[in-house]
Motif scaffolding. Structure first.
Motif, PDB file in Angstrom:
ATOM      1  N   ASN A 114     -29.655 -29.607  -2.301  1.00 12.49           N
ATOM      2  CA  ASN A 114     -29.216 -30.039  -0.985  1.00 12.49           C
ATOM      3  C   ASN A 114     -29.470 -28.844  -0.080  1.00 12.49           C
ATOM      4  O   ASN A 114     -28.556 -28.079   0.211  1.00 12.49           O
ATOM      5  N   PRO A 115     -30.728 -28.646   0.324  1.00 13.46           N
ATOM      6  CA  PRO A 115     -31.041 -27.462   1.126  1.00 13.46           C
ATOM      7  C   PRO A 115     -30.388 -27.540   2.496  1.00 13.46           C
ATOM      8  O   PRO A 115     -30.062 -28.631   2.967  1.00 13.46           O
ATOM      9  N   PRO A 116     -30.200 -26.392   3.138  1.00 11.24           N
ATOM     10  CA  PRO A 116     -29.632 -26.434   4.495  1.00 11.24           C
ATOM     11  C   PRO A 116     -30.580 -27.209   5.405  1.00 11.24           C
ATOM     12  O   PRO A 116     -31.791 -27.054   5.327  1.00 11.24           O
ATOM     13  N   PHE A 117     -30.027 -28.064   6.238  1.00 11.75           N
ATOM     14  CA  PHE A 117     -30.874 -28.887   7.097  1.00 11.75           C
ATOM     15  C   PHE A 117     -31.530 -28.063   8.197  1.00 11.75           C
ATOM     16  O   PHE A 117     -32.662 -28.310   8.566  1.00 11.75           O
ATOM     17  N   SER A 118     -30.809 -27.076   8.736  1.00 13.19           N
ATOM     18  CA  SER A 118     -31.385 -26.314   9.849  1.00 13.19           C
ATOM     19  C   SER A 118     -30.818 -24.911   9.992  1.00 13.19           C
ATOM     20  O   SER A 118     -31.107 -24.236  10.961  1.00 13.19           O
ATOM     21  N   ARG A 119     -30.032 -24.461   9.058  1.00 13.15           N
ATOM     22  CA  ARG A 119     -29.421 -23.130   9.151  1.00 13.15           C
ATOM     23  C   ARG A 119     -30.026 -22.193   8.111  1.00 13.15           C
ATOM     24  O   ARG A 119     -29.762 -22.324   6.930  1.00 13.15           O
ATOM     25  N   PRO A 120     -30.852 -21.240   8.558  1.00 11.12           N
ATOM     26  CA  PRO A 120     -31.392 -20.267   7.602  1.00 11.12           C
ATOM     27  C   PRO A 120     -30.314 -19.282   7.179  1.00 11.12           C
ATOM     28  O   PRO A 120     -29.239 -19.220   7.780  1.00 11.12           O
ATOM     29  N   ALA A 121     -30.610 -18.509   6.144  1.00 10.05           N
ATOM     30  CA  ALA A 121     -29.683 -17.458   5.707  1.00 10.05           C
ATOM     31  C   ALA A 121     -29.442 -16.506   6.872  1.00 10.05           C
ATOM     32  O   ALA A 121     -30.107 -16.578   7.900  1.00 10.05           O
ATOM     33  N   GLU A 122     -28.550 -15.615   6.714  1.00 11.15           N
ATOM     34  CA  GLU A 122     -28.100 -14.698   7.765  1.00 11.15           C
ATOM     35  C   GLU A 122     -29.227 -14.048   8.564  1.00 11.15           C
ATOM     36  O   GLU A 122     -29.012 -13.575   9.659  1.00 11.15           O
ATOM     37  N   ARG A 123     -30.433 -14.062   8.062  1.00 11.54           N
ATOM     38  CA  ARG A 123     -31.528 -13.345   8.698  1.00 11.54           C
ATOM     39  C   ARG A 123     -31.832 -13.814  10.110  1.00 11.54           C
ATOM     40  O   ARG A 123     -32.457 -13.100  10.876  1.00 11.54           O
ATOM     41  N   MET A 124     -31.446 -15.039  10.498  1.00  6.75           N
ATOM     42  CA  MET A 124     -31.762 -15.575  11.813  1.00  6.75           C
ATOM     43  C   MET A 124     -30.547 -15.636  12.735  1.00  6.75           C
ATOM     44  O   MET A 124     -30.636 -16.160  13.827  1.00  6.75           O
ATOM     45  N   GLY A 125     -29.413 -15.142  12.276  1.00  2.18           N
ATOM     46  CA  GLY A 125     -28.228 -15.042  13.124  1.00  2.18           C
ATOM     47  C   GLY A 125     -27.735 -16.339  13.737  1.00  2.18           C
ATOM     48  O   GLY A 125     -27.347 -16.373  14.887  1.00  2.18           O
ATOM     49  N   GLY A 126     -27.729 -17.430  13.017  1.00  4.28           N
ATOM     50  CA  GLY A 126     -27.184 -18.678  13.520  1.00  4.28           C
ATOM     51  C   GLY A 126     -28.183 -19.555  14.264  1.00  4.28           C
ATOM     52  O   GLY A 126     -27.836 -20.633  14.716  1.00  4.28           O
ATOM     53  N   LYS A 127     -29.403 -19.105  14.406  1.00  4.00           N
ATOM     54  CA  LYS A 127     -30.437 -19.894  15.063  1.00  4.00           C
ATOM     55  C   LYS A 127     -30.760 -21.127  14.218  1.00  4.00           C
ATOM     56  O   LYS A 127     -30.839 -21.048  13.000  1.00  4.00           O
ATOM     57  N   MET A 128     -30.959 -22.268  14.875  1.00  3.35           N
ATOM     58  CA  MET A 128     -31.344 -23.480  14.156  1.00  3.35           C
ATOM     59  C   MET A 128     -32.853 -23.465  13.903  1.00  3.35           C
ATOM     60  O   MET A 128     -33.633 -23.190  14.798  1.00  3.35           O
ATOM     61  N   VAL A 129     -33.245 -23.766  12.674  1.00  2.00           N
ATOM     62  CA  VAL A 129     -34.650 -23.829  12.281  1.00  2.00           C
ATOM     63  C   VAL A 129     -34.831 -25.160  11.554  1.00  2.00           C
ATOM     64  O   VAL A 129     -34.405 -25.301  10.415  1.00  2.00           O
ATOM     65  N   LEU A 130     -35.444 -26.126  12.231  1.00  2.00           N
ATOM     66  CA  LEU A 130     -35.492 -27.483  11.700  1.00  2.00           C
ATOM     67  C   LEU A 130     -36.252 -27.617  10.386  1.00  2.00           C
ATOM     68  O   LEU A 130     -35.992 -28.534   9.620  1.00  2.00           O
ATOM     69  N   ASP A 131     -37.182 -26.714  10.098  1.00  2.00           N
ATOM     70  CA  ASP A 131     -37.917 -26.833   8.836  1.00  2.00           C
ATOM     71  C   ASP A 131     -37.342 -25.958   7.724  1.00  2.00           C
ATOM     72  O   ASP A 131     -37.992 -25.739   6.715  1.00  2.00           O
ATOM     73  N   GLU A 132     -36.133 -25.488   7.887  1.00  2.00           N
ATOM     74  CA  GLU A 132     -35.519 -24.621   6.870  1.00  2.00           C
ATOM     75  C   GLU A 132     -35.428 -25.318   5.521  1.00  2.00           C
ATOM     76  O   GLU A 132     -35.744 -24.746   4.486  1.00  2.00           O
ATOM     77  N   GLY A 133     -35.001 -26.577   5.503  1.00  2.00           N
ATOM     78  CA  GLY A 133     -34.918 -27.317   4.241  1.00  2.00           C
ATOM     79  C   GLY A 133     -36.273 -27.443   3.578  1.00  2.00           C
ATOM     80  O   GLY A 133     -36.395 -27.340   2.354  1.00  2.00           O
ATOM     81  N   ALA A 134     -37.315 -27.646   4.386  1.00  2.00           N
ATOM     82  CA  ALA A 134     -38.673 -27.771   3.839  1.00  2.00           C
ATOM     83  C   ALA A 134     -39.105 -26.474   3.158  1.00  2.00           C
ATOM     84  O   ALA A 134     -39.778 -26.511   2.121  1.00  2.00           O
TER      85      ALA A 134
END
Length: 170
Positions: A114-134
């Motif tokens: 169940n990968p994160p849908f849009s939240r990368p690990a701490e490296r992006m500081g809360g920025k939404m990244v829509l392809d994070e799960g991919a």
């Protein structure tokens, strides 16, 4: 375990609302993954949950009696909770880079995720990244043994058609 046609019922949900503040994430087990784990895994399988949270998906494979289980979770607190389940191995890496980081002997035949849908690990500081799960799925497909199976719970942004898919690596 009984691998008949009937999937055992899930335990009842708690009557109190579940808060993200209690452990940083909501429970992630689902009937689809539970059914897959109990019916489609074999005692010889090596199963990984790459964004394990508290191991809510992996525990179903463990209950099905697979040979090896690996849980990967960044949070120290959640890794501590996973340790109580006694998986074969626990790692604490960023799942978006997991294939590049895991030891060579971690060769899963089944990935439950169940990968994160849009939240990368701490490296992006809360920025939404829509392809994070991919990114997480790509890493696990690269690590998956030939003939292996990947079952992923993904958000609507990844839905090509239908609501669920099971992938196989040939």
């Amino acid at each position: 375990p009984d691998r008949g046609d009937e999937v055992p019922p899930s335990p009842p949900l708690p009557s109190e609302p579940i808060s993200r503040s209690c452990c940083g994430s909501l429970p992630r087990g689902t009937p689809l993954v539970r059914a897959y784990s109990t019916r489609r895994t074999a005692p010889s399988d090596s199963v990984i949950e790459p964004s394990a949270g508290v191991g809510g998906l992996l525990v179903h494979a463990m209950n099905a009696g697979v040979a090896e289980t690996t849980a990967n979770e960044l949070s120290d607190k959640r890794r501590g909770m996973i340790a109580a389940l006694h998986p074969t191995r626990i790692t604490g890496e960023d799942a978006a880079q997991l294939n590049n980081i895991l030891p060579a002997d971690v060769r899963p035949t089944v990935v439950l995720m169940n990968p994160p849908f849009s939240r990368p690990a701490e490296r992006m500081g809360g920025k939404m990244v829509l392809d994070e799960g991919a990114k997480h799925i790509e890493q696990m497909l690269a690590r998956l043994e030939p003939g292996g199976r990947l079952v992923a719970i993904v958000g609507d942004s990844m839905k090509p058609a239908g609501t669920a898919a099971v992938g196989t690596r040939n």
